[in-house]
Scaffold this motif. Structure first.
Motif, mmCIF file in Angstrom:
data_model
loop_
_atom_site.group_PDB
_atom_site.id
_atom_site.type_symbol
_atom_site.label_atom_id
_atom_site.label_comp_id
_atom_site.label_asym_id
_atom_site.label_seq_id
_atom_site.Cartn_x
_atom_site.Cartn_y
_atom_site.Cartn_z
ATOM 1 N N LEU A 61 -4.991 0.328 -8.510
ATOM 2 C CA LEU A 61 -3.850 -0.580 -8.471
ATOM 3 C C LEU A 61 -2.895 -0.223 -9.605
ATOM 4 O O LEU A 61 -3.314 -0.053 -10.748
ATOM 5 C CB LEU A 61 -4.311 -2.038 -8.618
ATOM 6 N N ARG A 102 0.843 -1.191 0.000
ATOM 7 C CA ARG A 102 0.000 0.000 0.000
ATOM 8 C C ARG A 102 0.883 1.248 0.000
ATOM 9 O O ARG A 102 1.929 1.267 0.663
ATOM 10 C CB ARG A 102 -0.926 0.002 1.217
ATOM 11 N N THR A 131 -0.969 -0.369 -4.210
ATOM 12 C CA THR A 131 -2.391 -0.123 -3.937
ATOM 13 C C THR A 131 -2.541 1.261 -3.315
ATOM 14 O O THR A 131 -1.914 1.560 -2.287
ATOM 15 C CB THR A 131 -2.962 -1.184 -2.987
#
Length: 320
Positions: free
Chosen positions: A47, A16, A74
């Protein structure tokens, strides 16, 4: 119906990120290319898939599902403007588990100088500590990116140039509590092969490198052909941790969040998932769960998520 484990690929590792613009810029600076982007505005996330894709890359021009060494970023909408948002890099408590991504480079001194000249910070420079053949640079989120050498470090000491088109996304490291359980899972269940084991008895830990296929790249003349490969998983085992009830590693998917999962592409996802069922593997998400019927998630012995995706070049799926 059967699945062929020799067709499996260690496709990607997901992390992330706070600001996708800064993160994509960093990984592109390391020579990667944005090969795909998947937007999900209804769920408020995007993404970004990055990989080495020069003409000399191991997976040049290949379909995203038929590659190894992809980094998936992400981005949850709004985090770039949230002053309180910070990812867990996996290298400190709380949230210790994931360790680092690793790229292999041609001339490591020149590569590290290029990175430093660009203003990126290092967790460990080549000159730090006792190991002068590896470095760790920090990405914009603080994730550790290990830099290792394809070629002899001393022989390249005075080389001033580095070619990012030769780089590889070599491996992903995660910490494991019980090495016997983890080796059994990644070899017997996932079908990976153990390439190498490095023991550091005085320091109290061991490293295990696993991969699909031969685990070697195209440069057979390299000092260590393994460093010229992609799609390697490194397991870090601290001796005795399996007997220590206080040791529990974080998957990255509960607070504090950071690392998300690794992903394996398979030849036939229905057959692969049935095999996992037969082996009593724990599922986080079955194919039939939720709206996305083309992917599944299973759990390894430490609770890390492993995404299972179909290799579209082997068995195309309309909804994948």
């Amino acid at each position: 119906m059967a699945t062929d484990l020799s067709k499996y690929k260690f496709n990607h590792s997901m992390i992330r990120v706070k600001d996708p613009v800064e993160s994509v810029k960093f990984y592109e600076f390391l020579g990667m290319k944005l090969i795909d982007k998947s937007s999900h505005p209804d769920a408020k996330f995007d993404l970004y898939f990055l990989a080495y894709d020069s003409p000399g890359a191991l997976s040049h021009g290949a379909h995203r599902s038929n590659r190894e060494g992809i980094v998936e970023l992400t981005h949850n909408y709004g985090t770039e403007n949230d002053t309180d948002y910070k990812v867990a890099t996996g290298n400190s408590e709380p949230g210790k588990g994931f360790g680092h991504l690793c790229i292999s480079v041609d001339n490591i001194q020149a590569a590290c100088k290029r990175i430093e000249d660009a203003g990126y910070k290092f967790q460990k420079k080549l000159t730090d500590g006792r190991m002068h053949n590896i470095a760790f640079v920090l990405d914009p989120n603080g994730y550790w990116i290990e830099i290792i050498a394809m070629n002899d470090v001393e022989a390249t000491e005075n080389v001033k140039e580095t070619d990012v088109n030769t780089y590889r996304m070599n491996h992903t490291m995660i910490r494991v509590k019980d090495i016997e359980k983890s080796l059994d899972f990644y070899q017997d269940v996932m079908g990976m092969k153990l390439l190498k084991q490095n023991d550091f008895k005085e320091a109290g830990f061991s490293l295990y490198f696993l991969a699909y296929g031969s685990g070697a790249g195209s440069n057979a003349s390299a000092v260590n052909p393994r460093v010229n490969a992609e799609g390697i998983l490194e397991l870090t085992y601290n001796h005795g941790s399996e007997k220590d009830d206080s040791v529990k590693y974080h998957s990255g998917n509960t607070e504090p969040q950071g690392f998300g999962h690794i992903a394996v592409s398979v030849d036939d996802i229905e057959a692969a998932c049935q095999r996992f069922e037969d082996k009593k593997v724990n599922f986080k998400k079955r194919l039939t769960d939720g709206r996305m019927k083309s992917i599944a998630f299973i759990l390894d012995p430490d609770g890390y998520w492993i995404e299972i995706i179909p290799n579209q070049t082997l068995k195309p799926r309309a909804n994948a």
